[in-house]
Design an enzyme around this catalytic site. Structure first.
Site, PDB file in Angstrom:
ATOM      1  N   GLN A  58       0.872  -1.166   0.000  1.00 30.44           N
ATOM      2  CA  GLN A  58       0.000   0.000   0.000  1.00 30.44           C
ATOM      3  C   GLN A  58       0.912   1.218   0.000  1.00 30.44           C
ATOM      4  O   GLN A  58       1.497   1.550   1.022  1.00 30.44           O
ATOM      5  CB  GLN A  58      -0.930  -0.052   1.211  1.00 30.44           C
ATOM      6  CG  GLN A  58      -1.883  -1.240   1.133  1.00 30.44           C
ATOM      7  CD  GLN A  58      -2.454  -1.618   2.481  1.00 30.44           C
ATOM      8  OE1 GLN A  58      -1.706  -1.928   3.397  1.00 30.44           O
ATOM      9  NE2 GLN A  58      -3.768  -1.605   2.587  1.00 30.44           N
ATOM     10  N   GLY A  99      -4.002   3.346   1.355  1.00 31.18           N
ATOM     11  CA  GLY A  99      -4.233   2.643   2.611  1.00 31.18           C
ATOM     12  C   GLY A  99      -3.009   2.487   3.488  1.00 31.18           C
ATOM     13  O   GLY A  99      -3.073   1.870   4.540  1.00 31.18           O
ATOM     14  N   HIS A 143       6.525   4.059   6.026  1.00 26.32           N
ATOM     15  CA  HIS A 143       7.736   3.294   5.725  1.00 26.32           C
ATOM     16  C   HIS A 143       7.309   2.232   4.716  1.00 26.32           C
ATOM     17  O   HIS A 143       6.400   1.445   4.994  1.00 26.32           O
ATOM     18  CB  HIS A 143       8.268   2.633   7.006  1.00 26.32           C
ATOM     19  CG  HIS A 143       9.606   1.981   6.864  1.00 26.32           C
ATOM     20  ND1 HIS A 143      10.503   1.947   7.904  1.00 26.32           N
ATOM     21  CD2 HIS A 143      10.205   1.326   5.848  1.00 26.32           C
ATOM     22  CE1 HIS A 143      11.592   1.302   7.520  1.00 26.32           C
ATOM     23  NE2 HIS A 143      11.424   0.906   6.263  1.00 26.32           N
ATOM     24  N   HIS A 165       6.569  -0.933   2.841  1.00 28.45           N
ATOM     25  CA  HIS A 165       6.570  -2.319   3.306  1.00 28.45           C
ATOM     26  C   HIS A 165       5.678  -3.175   2.412  1.00 28.45           C
ATOM     27  O   HIS A 165       4.668  -2.711   1.910  1.00 28.45           O
ATOM     28  CB  HIS A 165       6.152  -2.438   4.776  1.00 28.45           C
ATOM     29  CG  HIS A 165       4.810  -1.871   5.110  1.00 28.45           C
ATOM     30  ND1 HIS A 165       4.582  -0.516   5.230  1.00 28.45           N
ATOM     31  CD2 HIS A 165       3.620  -2.467   5.370  1.00 28.45           C
ATOM     32  CE1 HIS A 165       3.325  -0.296   5.565  1.00 28.45           C
ATOM     33  NE2 HIS A 165       2.699  -1.480   5.642  1.00 28.45           N
ATOM     34  N   HIS A 221       3.575  -6.714   2.282  1.00 33.67           N
ATOM     35  CA  HIS A 221       2.953  -7.806   3.029  1.00 33.67           C
ATOM     36  C   HIS A 221       3.137  -9.082   2.215  1.00 33.67           C
ATOM     37  O   HIS A 221       2.856  -9.091   1.021  1.00 33.67           O
ATOM     38  CB  HIS A 221       1.442  -7.566   3.189  1.00 33.67           C
ATOM     39  CG  HIS A 221       1.099  -6.391   4.033  1.00 33.67           C
ATOM     40  ND1 HIS A 221       0.763  -6.520   5.363  1.00 33.67           N
ATOM     41  CD2 HIS A 221       1.011  -5.067   3.739  1.00 33.67           C
ATOM     42  CE1 HIS A 221       0.490  -5.322   5.851  1.00 33.67           C
ATOM     43  NE2 HIS A 221       0.643  -4.421   4.893  1.00 33.67           N
TER      44      HIS A 221
END
Length: 183
Positions: A83, A89, A94, A96, A98
């Site tokens: 995101q 969202g 930072h 990242h 998922h």
């Protein structure tokens, strides 16, 4: 080893994989077993803010961590999601990714795309929840999934680290073997 920050939060104890420019950490409130995050080691809010070598290392780490996580959790595939920006969202400034292990049979989501609203809901209260560390963590985003303690996350990180230590040892041995053959 230096502290690993996820935005302004020290997540060194949750890290199970580290390279010079990227790392992987266990998730505070995983959607499925094995749901982890891969982050650049430099705190960078957006994907476009990464330098070329950081982006390459991040994507290589996503691939490497994903391969191991898929095998360790007996998955048939992965959902990989980023995101990028508040409008998308992102709640922690930072970058990242998922990584969620997924299964053809017995997956946590009956419809594959149901994972995306769950991710969005999960991210909603994350910044406030991270401020709670190291006390018991409280997340309001999804009351059905209970947050884990720092100790539980550290235990999972230590367990996962063993798979990466073994993978790196095997890769080093294969490289040494190839070098000997070439000589």
């Amino acid at each position: 080893m230096s502290a690993l920050l996820f935005s302004s939060f020290d997540v060194s104890r949750q890290a199970f994989y580290r390279s010079r420019l990227a790392a992987a950490i266990v998730n505070l409130k995983p959607l499925v077993p094995g749901h982890v995050l891969v982050i650049p080691t430099r705190v960078v809010p957006r994907l476009a803010d990464l330098k070329q070598d950081e982006l390459a290392a991040l994507m290589t780490s996503v691939q490497h961590v994903g391969h191991v996580i898929e095998r360790v959790y007996g998955a048939d595939g992965l959902t990989v999601a980023c995101q990028d920006g508040k409008a998308a969202g992102q709640t922690v400034p930072h970058v990242h990714f998922h990584l969620l292990p997924r299964k053809l049979q017995g997956d946590a989501f009956a419809r594959n795309d149901d994972v995306y609203p769950a991710l969005e809901k999960s991210e909603g209260g994350l910044p406030d929840d991270l401020r709670q560390v190291p006390q018991p963590l409280h997340v309001d985003a999804d009351e059905d999934r209970k947050p884990r303690s720092l100790e539980d996350m550290e235990k999972e990180a230590q367990w996962l680290r063993t798979f990466f230590d073994a993978a790196e040892a095997a890769a080093a041995e294969a490289s040494a073997s190839e070098t000997r053959k070439a000589s």
